[in-house]
Design an enzyme around this catalytic site. Structure first.
Site, short mmCIF file in Angstrom:
data_model
loop_
_atom_site.label_atom_id
_atom_site.label_comp_id
_atom_site.label_asym_id
_atom_site.label_seq_id
_atom_site.Cartn_x
_atom_site.Cartn_y
_atom_site.Cartn_z
N TYR A 144 0.84 -1.21 0.00
CA TYR A 144 0.00 0.00 0.00
C TYR A 144 0.87 1.26 0.00
CZ TYR A 144 -3.76 3.18 1.52
OH TYR A 144 -4.67 4.22 1.62
N ASN A 173 -6.05 9.86 8.05
CA ASN A 173 -7.11 8.96 8.55
C ASN A 173 -8.49 9.63 8.56
OD1 ASN A 173 -4.45 8.17 9.68
ND2 ASN A 173 -5.63 6.42 10.41
N VAL A 186 -9.46 1.51 12.86
CA VAL A 186 -9.63 1.67 14.30
C VAL A 186 -10.98 2.28 14.68
CG1 VAL A 186 -8.39 3.90 14.46
CG2 VAL A 186 -8.40 2.32 16.39
N SER A 188 -14.01 2.32 13.14
CA SER A 188 -15.16 1.42 13.01
C SER A 188 -15.03 0.24 13.97
CB SER A 188 -15.31 0.96 11.56
OG SER A 188 -14.07 0.57 11.04
N ASN A 189 -13.82 -0.30 14.14
CA ASN A 189 -13.64 -1.41 15.07
C ASN A 189 -14.07 -1.02 16.49
OD1 ASN A 189 -12.62 -3.29 13.34
ND2 ASN A 189 -10.66 -3.54 14.37
N ASP A 205 0.49 -0.47 23.14
CA ASP A 205 0.07 0.13 24.42
C ASP A 205 -0.89 1.31 24.21
OD1 ASP A 205 1.69 2.13 23.48
OD2 ASP A 205 3.19 2.00 25.08
N GLY A 206 -1.23 1.58 22.98
CA GLY A 206 -2.21 2.64 22.71
C GLY A 206 -1.61 4.03 22.74
N GLN A 208 0.43 5.16 20.41
CA GLN A 208 0.60 5.67 19.03
C GLN A 208 -0.53 6.67 18.74
OE1 GLN A 208 -0.55 2.66 19.86
NE2 GLN A 208 -1.56 1.55 18.22
N THR A 209 -0.21 7.66 17.91
CA THR A 209 -1.22 8.70 17.65
C THR A 209 -1.69 8.68 16.19
OG1 THR A 209 0.35 10.42 16.98
CG2 THR A 209 -0.11 10.23 19.36
P1 NAD Z 1 -12.73 1.76 0.66
O1 NAD Z 1 -12.04 0.45 0.75
O2 NAD Z 1 -14.04 1.93 1.36
O3 NAD Z 1 -12.95 2.19 -0.86
C1 NAD Z 1 -12.14 1.76 -1.93
C2 NAD Z 1 -13.06 1.43 -3.10
O4 NAD Z 1 -12.25 1.06 -4.22
C3 NAD Z 1 -13.98 0.25 -2.82
O5 NAD Z 1 -15.28 0.54 -3.25
C4 NAD Z 1 -13.36 -0.90 -3.63
O6 NAD Z 1 -14.31 -1.88 -3.99
C5 NAD Z 1 -12.78 -0.14 -4.80
N1 NAD Z 1 -11.64 -0.82 -5.46
C6 NAD Z 1 -10.54 -1.35 -4.88
N2 NAD Z 1 -9.72 -1.85 -5.82
C7 NAD Z 1 -10.29 -1.60 -7.02
C8 NAD Z 1 -9.93 -1.87 -8.37
N3 NAD Z 1 -8.78 -2.50 -8.67
N4 NAD Z 1 -10.77 -1.48 -9.37
C9 NAD Z 1 -11.95 -0.85 -9.09
N5 NAD Z 1 -12.34 -0.58 -7.82
C10 NAD Z 1 -11.53 -0.95 -6.81
O7 NAD Z 1 -11.67 2.84 1.16
P2 NAD Z 1 -11.83 4.41 1.42
O8 NAD Z 1 -11.51 4.65 2.84
O9 NAD Z 1 -13.09 4.91 0.85
O10 NAD Z 1 -10.58 4.95 0.57
C11 NAD Z 1 -10.74 5.52 -0.72
C12 NAD Z 1 -9.39 5.99 -1.24
O11 NAD Z 1 -8.85 6.97 -0.35
C13 NAD Z 1 -8.35 4.88 -1.37
O12 NAD Z 1 -7.60 5.10 -2.54
C14 NAD Z 1 -7.49 5.08 -0.15
O13 NAD Z 1 -6.19 4.62 -0.37
C15 NAD Z 1 -7.54 6.57 0.05
N6 NAD Z 1 -7.30 6.94 1.45
C16 NAD Z 1 -8.22 6.71 2.41
C17 NAD Z 1 -7.94 7.04 3.73
C18 NAD Z 1 -8.93 6.82 4.83
O14 NAD Z 1 -8.61 7.10 5.98
N7 NAD Z 1 -10.13 6.39 4.59
C19 NAD Z 1 -6.70 7.60 4.06
C20 NAD Z 1 -5.76 7.79 3.04
C21 NAD Z 1 -6.08 7.48 1.73
N1 UDP Z 2 -5.75 -0.22 15.87
C1 UDP Z 2 -6.07 -0.71 17.11
N2 UDP Z 2 -7.12 -1.56 17.23
C2 UDP Z 2 -7.89 -1.93 16.17
C3 UDP Z 2 -7.55 -1.41 14.87
C4 UDP Z 2 -6.47 -0.57 14.76
O1 UDP Z 2 -5.42 -0.38 18.12
O2 UDP Z 2 -8.84 -2.71 16.36
C5 UDP Z 2 -4.61 0.72 15.75
C6 UDP Z 2 -3.62 0.38 14.65
O3 UDP Z 2 -2.68 -0.58 15.11
C7 UDP Z 2 -2.99 1.74 14.39
C8 UDP Z 2 -4.16 2.72 14.62
O4 UDP Z 2 -5.12 1.99 15.42
O5 UDP Z 2 -2.01 2.02 15.36
C9 UDP Z 2 -4.84 3.17 13.34
O6 UDP Z 2 -5.14 2.02 12.60
P1 UDP Z 2 -5.95 2.04 11.24
O7 UDP Z 2 -5.89 0.67 10.68
O8 UDP Z 2 -7.30 2.64 11.48
O9 UDP Z 2 -5.18 3.08 10.32
P2 UDP Z 2 -3.63 3.25 9.89
O10 UDP Z 2 -2.76 2.38 10.74
O11 UDP Z 2 -3.59 2.84 8.47
O12 UDP Z 2 -3.36 4.68 10.14
#
Ligand code: NAD
Ligand code: UDP
Length: 309
Positions: A144, A173, A186, A188-189, A205-206, A208-209
């Site tokens: 990724y 995020n 994190v 939604s979980n 340990d939680g 991380q920010t």
């Molecule tokens: P999401 O997983 O809900 O949405 C991604 C969508 O892309 C899904 O509908 C999935 O089915 C579709 N998809 C995946 N691979 C595909 C492919 N090869 N062809 C066609 N469709 C495909 O995630 P999201 O949180 O909505 O994220 C959307 C975008 O924003 C992503 O590119 C993600 O990397 C970026 N992003 C999101 C966050 C966040 O915190 N949500 C942070 C940084 C970047």
């Molecule tokens: N995390 C957690 N419990 C969970 C899911 C995630 O403590 O059930 C932590 C995860 O290890 C990370 C932070 O929450 O330190 C954010 O995780 P997330 O997957 O949401 O986003 P990203 O790591 O890609 O920023």
């Protein structure tokens, strides 16, 4: 009215973006392979004559006449993007190349959804766009992180070699209604665990920010960047309020009135220790300010998950 392609339009952010673009009077074509997206997210848009849905994987080329492309297709949750890591890389290399070819051919402007993950586990804090990052190229997250870095490189090279009109947004995020129940991130979980009075699983340990942005703020920033002339980014968009994961768990327990207990689980490898966007550039160039306080955004997200449980 513009003809706008939103790839990943059935996903969490893509569905909110599509909704907003339609409300602004555009025609939206949603392309999605439904890997992490769902029809449920866009059910309310399907009756709109200005909304088209195409089931398609961006790893395959597609030809559509469009004015703008928002390229969001890519799984965003670590659990999902690691299920098929090779596919995640292909989506960010072959998929992004296909979208850039389409932009080149149709003279459309293209915005790439990049990520704060390009900064990896940052040793500069908060993160400015000028920081090159600290990414493990061979770790579990690299499909990724490195995928998105290549995507940025491809965007810049298509701009330099073919003069494609590009925009790069580095999204921090983001959370809100329509995150998938099995998403694994994190916010939604923790909300689902709290609503079910199950243990809240803090990795490590939680201490991380992260800095959490409500989806409406992000979508506003995305549209502002797409429509800004003479500025391609990359630009950070998010919310610069920074919280430890433990603080987030406590906030969610308080807001849901849950009886859940906190438990500690192992920290996944390469999990960034801290993350906060420097939003100076977004403020200066786009006039962007996040407006939704974390507690208000969490309450809206809690309401959503209550409604689907
Ligand atoms: P999401 O997983 O809900 O949405 C991604 C969508 O892309 C899904 O509908 C999935 O089915 C579709 N998809 C995946 N691979 C595909 C492919 N090869 N062809 C066609 N469709 C495909 O995630 P999201 O949180 O909505 O994220 C959307 C975008 O924003 C992503 O590119 C993600 O990397 C970026 N992003 C999101 C966050 C966040 O915190 N949500 C942070 C940084 C970047
Ligand atoms: N995390 C957690 N419990 C969970 C899911 C995630 O403590 O059930 C932590 C995860 O290890 C990370 C932070 O929450 O330190 C954010 O995780 P997330 O997957 O949401 O986003 P990203 O790591 O890609 O920023």
């Amino acid at each position: 009215m513009k003809n706008i392609l939103v790839t990943g339009g059935a996903g969490f952010i893509g569905s909110h973006l599509s909704e907003k673009l339609l409300a602004e009077g555009n025609h939206v074509i949603c392309v999605d392979n439904f890997f992490t997206g769902s029809r449920k997210n866009i059910d309310h848009l399907l009756d709109n004559r200005e909304f088209e849905l195409i089931r398609h994987d961006i790893i395959e080329p597609i030809l559509l006449q469009v004015d703008q492309i928002y390229n969001l297709a890519c799984p965003a949750s670590p659990i999902h993007y690691q299920i098929n890591a090779i596919k995640t890389i292909k989506t960010n290399v072959i998929g992004v190349t296909n979208m850039l070819d389409l932009a080149d051919e149709t003279k459309a402007r293209i915005l790439q959804a990049s990520t704060s993950e390009v900064y990896g586990d940052p040793d500069v804090h908060p993160q400015k766009e000028s920081y090159w990052g600290n990414v493990n190229p061979i770790g579990l997250r690299s499909c990724y992180d490195e995928g998105k870095r290549v995507a940025e490189a491809l965007m810049m090279d298509y701009h330099r070699q073919h003069n494609v009109d590009i925009r790069i947004i580095r999204i921090f995020n983001t959370y809100g209604p329509r995150m998938a129940e099995n998403d694994g991130r994190v916010v939604s979980n923790f909300i689902l665990q709290a609503l079910k009075n199950q243990d809240i699983t803090i990795n490590g340990d939680g201490s991380q920010t992260r800095s959490f942005c409500y989806v409406d703020d992000l979508v506003r920033g995305m549209i502002a960047l797409m429509n800004k002339e003479d500025f391609m980014g990359p630009v950070n968009v998010g919310n610069d309020g920074e919280y430890t994961i433990k603080q987030l768990a406590e906030m969610i327990i308080e807001l849901t009135g849950s009886k859940s207990k906190i438990v500690y689980t192992p920290l996944p490898s390469d999990d960034p220790c801290k993350r906060r966007p420097d939003l100076t550039l977004a403020k200066e160039v786009l006039g962007y300010e996040p407006t939704v306080h974390i507690k208000d955004g969490l309450l809206k997200t809690i309401e959503y998950f209550e409604s689907i449980l």
